[in-house]
Every structure is written in C-alpha cells, then in structure tokens.
Design a protein around this motif. Structure first.
Motif, short mmCIF file in Angstrom:
data_model
loop_
_atom_site.label_atom_id
_atom_site.label_comp_id
_atom_site.label_asym_id
_atom_site.label_seq_id
_atom_site.Cartn_x
_atom_site.Cartn_y
_atom_site.Cartn_z
N ILE A 62 4.58 1.39 1.86
CA ILE A 62 5.50 2.27 1.13
C ILE A 62 4.91 3.66 1.32
O ILE A 62 3.70 3.86 1.11
CB ILE A 62 5.54 1.91 -0.37
CG1 ILE A 62 5.97 0.44 -0.53
CG2 ILE A 62 6.46 2.85 -1.14
CD1 ILE A 62 5.84 -0.10 -1.94
N SER A 63 5.72 4.60 1.78
CA SER A 63 5.10 5.91 2.01
C SER A 63 5.86 7.03 1.31
O SER A 63 7.07 6.96 1.13
CB SER A 63 5.01 6.19 3.52
OG SER A 63 6.28 6.13 4.09
N LEU A 64 5.08 8.02 0.93
CA LEU A 64 5.63 9.25 0.36
C LEU A 64 5.55 10.29 1.46
O LEU A 64 4.44 10.70 1.84
CB LEU A 64 4.72 9.71 -0.78
CG LEU A 64 5.36 9.77 -2.15
CD1 LEU A 64 5.25 8.38 -2.73
CD2 LEU A 64 4.62 10.75 -3.04
N VAL A 65 6.71 10.71 1.94
CA VAL A 65 6.74 11.61 3.09
C VAL A 65 7.73 12.74 2.80
O VAL A 65 8.48 12.67 1.84
CB VAL A 65 7.20 10.86 4.36
CG1 VAL A 65 6.16 9.86 4.83
CG2 VAL A 65 8.54 10.16 4.10
N ILE A 66 7.73 13.74 3.69
CA ILE A 66 8.77 14.77 3.52
C ILE A 66 10.06 14.27 4.18
O ILE A 66 10.03 13.34 4.99
CB ILE A 66 8.34 16.15 4.08
CG1 ILE A 66 8.08 16.08 5.58
CG2 ILE A 66 7.15 16.69 3.34
CD1 ILE A 66 8.16 17.44 6.24
N ILE A 122 0.88 -1.17 0.00
CA ILE A 122 0.00 0.00 0.00
C ILE A 122 0.91 1.22 0.00
O ILE A 122 1.83 1.32 0.82
CB ILE A 122 -0.90 0.08 1.25
CG1 ILE A 122 -1.68 -1.23 1.44
CG2 ILE A 122 -1.88 1.25 1.15
CD1 ILE A 122 -1.24 -2.00 2.62
N ILE A 123 0.65 2.12 -0.93
CA ILE A 123 1.48 3.34 -0.99
C ILE A 123 0.67 4.47 -0.37
O ILE A 123 -0.40 4.83 -0.87
CB ILE A 123 1.87 3.66 -2.45
CG1 ILE A 123 2.61 2.46 -3.05
CG2 ILE A 123 2.70 4.93 -2.52
CD1 ILE A 123 3.17 2.66 -4.43
N PHE A 124 1.17 5.01 0.73
CA PHE A 124 0.49 6.11 1.42
C PHE A 124 1.11 7.45 1.00
O PHE A 124 2.33 7.59 0.98
CB PHE A 124 0.62 5.96 2.94
CG PHE A 124 -0.31 4.92 3.50
CD1 PHE A 124 -1.59 5.26 3.92
CD2 PHE A 124 0.10 3.60 3.61
CE1 PHE A 124 -2.45 4.30 4.43
CE2 PHE A 124 -0.76 2.63 4.12
CZ PHE A 124 -2.05 2.99 4.53
N ILE A 125 0.25 8.39 0.66
CA ILE A 125 0.72 9.75 0.34
C ILE A 125 0.56 10.55 1.64
O ILE A 125 -0.57 10.79 2.07
CB ILE A 125 -0.14 10.42 -0.76
CG1 ILE A 125 -0.61 9.41 -1.83
CG2 ILE A 125 0.55 11.64 -1.34
CD1 ILE A 125 0.41 8.89 -2.75
#
Ligand code: AGP
Length: 617
Positions: A549-553, A521-524
C-alpha cells in the motif's frame, strides 16, 4: 494531567450544570474518575466515583446540588498514586470533612508527610498523594491560622508539582487556588462569578477574561473578584494583568463531527493558514541566533518529537549545520557532560507543559546560563514560555483530542517558516528559488483540503482491509521516516495497535522477517531524493509476497505500478513541494488511525491510559 475546575458566584445560576459541563470540556486531560464538591450552609457535599463522567453522571447526578449552593469544585482524574477507584477520586477531604482539595500534579514528599500526619492521628481514606493536603491544612488551622495562612504553610511543605483548588465549608464565598508547575487559569466575570481551571475551554462559554497563574502564586477567588499573592510574600496582594481570550468556544467543541480527532484533522488547512501568518519579525528573531550557534539541539516528546524530526530536515537544508534531535526525556542523560556554551535548544510542545521537556530545559539553563532556548508551543503563557528566550506560538487553536493532529502539522510548518527565513538571511539560494519554496508552502493547506475532501472512503476501505491482519508497518526513507513514525504512534494511541513506523532501508535488517504472502506494508513515498532507493525497498518486500500500500503523489507511476493500493496526495511533482511532504502526507495516516479506532469500537478522543498533557515524569 488531571482537569480541575472551580466556580464561585453570587448569581442565581445552575452551578451544578456549569461544573459538570466544564469538567467534561477538561476530560481530555484525564478520564479515569471524576468528582464534584459543592458547598452550602457550612457543609460540603461530595459526589465522586471511578469511570467516565457521563457514566458516573447517570447514577450520581453530578449536577444536582443543594438549592442555593454558590460554590463548587470539580475534577477529572488521570491516576498516578493509587488506581482509579471511588476512594482515590478527587475531591479529598480532611478529618473534619470541612476542607476539600482537588489537585493536578504529583507531590514527591507525600510519604514522609503522610507519616508525620498519621503520627498526629489523622485518618487517611485514599492511596493518593493529594489527600495529605487537606490534612496538612487542617493541622495548620489548628494553630490559629486563617485559611489562607494555613494553605500557604501547607504548600510550603509540599515538594513536587501542583495546581490546586481548595474550599472550606465555613468560608462560603471563597476558593483558594495555587500552582507550581501545573497550569491554572483564573476566569473572571466581574462582580458576578469567578472560575479557576486547568485550561481555558472549561470556562470559556461564561467569560473571555482571565489571568494566568504563575508558579508559586496563590489566588483568592470570591464571586466576581480575585486577589493574587506570592506564596513567599503572602501578606501583600499583587497586581496581575487581565487577558482577553480571542478565540471562541466553538473552536473547542465538536461542531457536528463525531469526534474531536476527526474535526481537528479536518481543521488542519485552516490551522495551517493561520500559522502561516505568524509575524515575520518573530520568525526572524527566532532564526537569527541559529545562524551563529555552535551546537543546535531539537527536543520534544511524542508527536512533537516527530515534528522535530521532520522540521530539522527542512531547517538543515538551508542552515547547512547539523541539528541533533534528542527525545527530551533522554536529553540530560545524553548531554550531562557535553553541553557546551553557545548552544541552542529548540523545544517543541503543543501544551507547553510536558514535564519531560520542561525539566531538561530548566536543567540546561541552570547548567549553562548562556544557552538559548527557542520554543514552539500552541499555548500562550504555558510553562515552557517562561524558560524560553524566544517563543513562536502555533495557531492551531484548541486541540481537544488527546491524539495530536493539527498541532503536529502546524509545528512542522512553523519550523519550515524558520527554515525559509534562514535561507533569506543566508542569501545563498537565489531569492527566486526561495520564493518558490514559499509558494509551495503556501499551497500546503489547499493540498490537504483537497485530499481530505476526496479520500476518506478510500482510507476507510484500507482500514477494513488491514483489519484482516494482525500486524503491518509503515516504511519510509529520509524526512518521511518522521511521517512513518508518527503514523505508527497514532495507531498505537487511538486504535491500540502496536504498529511501527520504520526506516525502509533498515527494515531489511530485521522487520522483513515478518513478511509473508499478503502481509501489508505501507510505504510513504514522496518523489524526493530517496524515491529511487525506496523503489528498491518496495521491490524487496513485494518479492517476498508483501501487499504493498503506498502513499504517493497523484502523478506517481513507478511505485504505483508495484502497489496493490495507492493513496494519492494531490501534490505537484517538484522539489519545492517535496520538502514539505511531512505536512501533506500525514493527514492520510491520521485518518487511517482514526478509522482504525472506530473499527475497534474505541473512542479516539480518549485513548486508554493516556492524557493530553503529561505533567508527570
Ligand atoms: C500525541 O498524540 C500524544 N498525545 C503525545 O505523544 C504528545 O505528543 C506528547 O505527550 C508531547 O506533548 P506536548 O506536545 O504537549 O509536549
């Protein structure tokens, strides 16, 4: 959706080579078949087949014309009526093989016209709507009309949309072009060569001077000159203003990149910097009516609709009014009985030609003439601009890849500029506060540049890892749901993977049932007001064995600690930058889709069944 090109010259130039190169530059408009007709010694020479241009050229040698030929039409097709076959490819000819027509659009009344022509003895070879046009012209020529008169009579019988280029074996120096609802541009190299095409890049290497043909206009092209007429008043020539194109053909070529899609993702920083310079006066003009409107709708299709979803969040923050986002194809159905005066419709379209958008806008204007249409497009002079009260033109430059990338970010940026103008006009937030938002917005191109420089290998690795799984999804909350949806759309388009972008909260109500051990799961996850709740959602999915899987700063800790892999966006942790995360986070997902297409051996620039500009319902 198809690409059309015509050339007529008095020069000793290789028109076959020019015609071939020009339709290759239009291939993004449709690429299931192609064809070329040249004219010489009162005869027409046709080569056409189903397939991609390069493949067909291998055996048909599309660029080899009879010596001395000075006129050619070329076409690249996106099938509507009849499957992609040799017979259905354009050009289409009449019974005498003297008249050749290439067409972009759809004729709605073609069945009744075909019956009429069949009863008069015409013989049809294809299943297309287009083929009725050469036969109709043939019929009117029999009535002693000249070519222009016969074409005018024929197209007056046609209902629907068309961009047409027509030639006749016995008119050696003449192409006749006309349009209704499908774009057509005339290029002129004065005294030498004239061109017509569905889009400027087709002839841009040869001339920078053009005329934009409007609906219900007809142009007669001779070598290096052109005359214009209104279809309804076709005896009197009319004046039109020549325009100079201010961009270079390099902008429409791959420039060393393997694909346009990749090039256009890497062009996002420069596209954003240019768009940032849209004149402040025009932004203000666009913003002012929004302050007093009773109802505001935002509408678009596909990627532009996702930009609307992101942009409306940013505008609402400062405007303090509800903006309803409606997919354009549903607009009329939903508002048929409830569209009120003093409403504003914000319409977004990269191409400005999407018929699903043009139709409801035309309908709304007719239904409630007081309604204002404010549009944002990347194409100067496109159809949408004719129905709009105010227009902002994004400065993305030509986008050739069928999958929209740089136009998506420039659309959101343009809406963000309008939002900050609203903040200034409303004078509710302090000027210092607004300035901080401006500074954050100005740093967006650098953030993307920085990200793209360092992260391509990581994204490639994630793609190869994701390929082990049949399914996965993107989850987000708040404004980032638009990012998640756009990520899903990109994967569907270019990698043929049915991956969804979904609300993280809503995923508990269904999609969570898909999760097993190792399910990705890709989390924004920008650190905005939804972050803490998203953290809860991450835990829910992790507890069920999901691979996170995450998109983070870059400075993120909490979601990072729960993640198996992180993609880190070099963005400061503050509310100012968070507001624009839909711009800074999307390049990661665009790259992901791009590398996924390569992993599947697919051409990301030419997704199956798609076309860049969708001009059919
Ligand atoms: C985008 O990648 C797609 N090709 C498609 O969804 C596109 O955004 C849609 O057709 C709308 O096009 P427009 O912006 O030109 O109106």
């Amino acid at each position: 959706m198809c690409g059309i090109f015509g050339i007529v010259t008095n020069q000793n130039i290789k028109i076959g080579k020019i015609a071939l190169e020009s339709i290759k530059r239009l291939e993004y408009r449709g690429y299931d078949s192609c064809g070329i007709v040249s004219q010489h010694n009162n005869s027409l020479f046709v080569k056409k087949d189903a397939g991609k241009i390069d493949e067909i050229n291998e055996y048909l040698k599309l660029d080899e014309f009879p010596n001395g030929s000075k006129l050619a039409l070329a076409h690249t097709r996106w099938a509507t009526h009849g499957p992609p076959t040799k017979i259905n490819s354009h050009p289409h000819l009449d019974c005498t093989d003297k008249i050749a027509v290439i067409h972009n659009g759809i004729l709605e009344n073609f069945l009744e016209l075909k019956e009429e022509l069949l009863s008069k003895g015409h013989i049809f070879k294809s299943e297309t709507d287009t083929e009725i046009i050469p036969h109709l012209i043939e019929e009117y020529l029999k009535q002693n009309k000249n070519l222009k008169e016969a074409i005018v009579s024929a197209i007056k019988r046609c209902e629907g949309a068309y961009g047409l280029a027509i030639c006749h074996a016995d008119y050696p120096n003449t192409i006749i072009a006309c349009r209704k609802e499908s774009p057509l541009i005339i290029g002129i190299d004065k005294g030498k060569t004239s061109y017509c095409a569905s889009d400027i890049p087709a002839f841009l290497p040869y001339t920078k001077y053009c005329y934009i043909l409007e609906d219900d206009e007809l142009a007669i092209l001779n070598a290096g000159s052109v005359e214009f007429f209104d279809i309804d008043n076709s005896d009197l020539p009319k004046q039109k203003k020549v325009q100079e194109i201010n961009w270079n053909i390099d902008a429409a070529e791959k420039g060393g990149y393997q694909h346009f899609m990749l090039k256009e993702i890497y062009e996002e920083p420069s596209a954003l910097r240019r768009t940032m310079k849209i004149s402040p006066d025009s932004i203000k003009d666009f913003a002012i009516p929004l302050l007093t409107a009773d109802h505001i709708y935002i509408t678009a299709a596909g990627t532009s609709f996702h930009a609307s979803l992101a942009g409306k969040f940013i505008i609402t923050k400062f405007l303090g009014k509800y903006i309803e986002a409606i997919e354009c194809s549903e607009f009329k159905t939903q508002l048929n009985n409830s569209l009120e005066e003093n409403s504003i419709i914000i319409a977004l379209s990269q191409s400005g030609e999407t018929i699903d958008l043009i139709e409801p806008i035309r309908w709304a204007k007719k239904y409630k003439p007081s309604i204002k249409i404010l549009s944002i497009t990347n194409i100067v002079g496109s159809s949408i601009t004719r129905y709009s009260d105010k227009v902002l033109v994004t400065q993305a430059g030509p986008e050739i890849g069928v999958a929209a990338t740089k136009t998506f970010v420039t659309q959101i940026l343009t809406l963000a500029l309008v939002a900050l103008e609203i903040a200034k006009l409303k004078n509710k937030d302090s000027q210092e506060e607004i300035q901080k938002y401006y500074e954050a917005l100005q740093s967006v191109p650098d953030i993307i540049e920085n990200f793209l420089e360092k992260n391509a290998d990581l994204i490639k690795y994630i793609v190869s890892d994701l390929e082990k799984n049949l399914n996965f999804f993107f989850l987000a909350r708040g404004a980032s749901i638009a990012t998640a949806k756009e990520g899903g759309l990109k994967l569907k388009e270019v990698a043929c993977r049915f991956i969804e972008g979904y609300s993280a909260a809503h995923a508990k109500h269904g999609p969570i049932s898909l999760v097993r051990d190792g399910y990705p799961i890709i989390f924004i996850a920008p650190p905005d007001e939804t972050y803490e709740r998203l953290l809860g959602n991450v835990m829910e999915f992790k507890a069920r064995g999901g691979k996170i899987i995450s998109l983070v700063i870059e400075s993120d800790e909490k979601i990072t600690n729960l993640s198996d892999i992180t993609i880190r966006i070099p963005q400061p942790r503050d509310k100012y930058h968070n507001l624009f995360s839909s711009i800074t986070f999307i390049p990661a997902l665009q790259l992901l889709a791009y590398f996924a297409a390569l992993e599947h051996n697919l051409d990301p620039d030419k997704p199956l069944n798609l076309a860049k500009t969708v001009t059919v319902h």
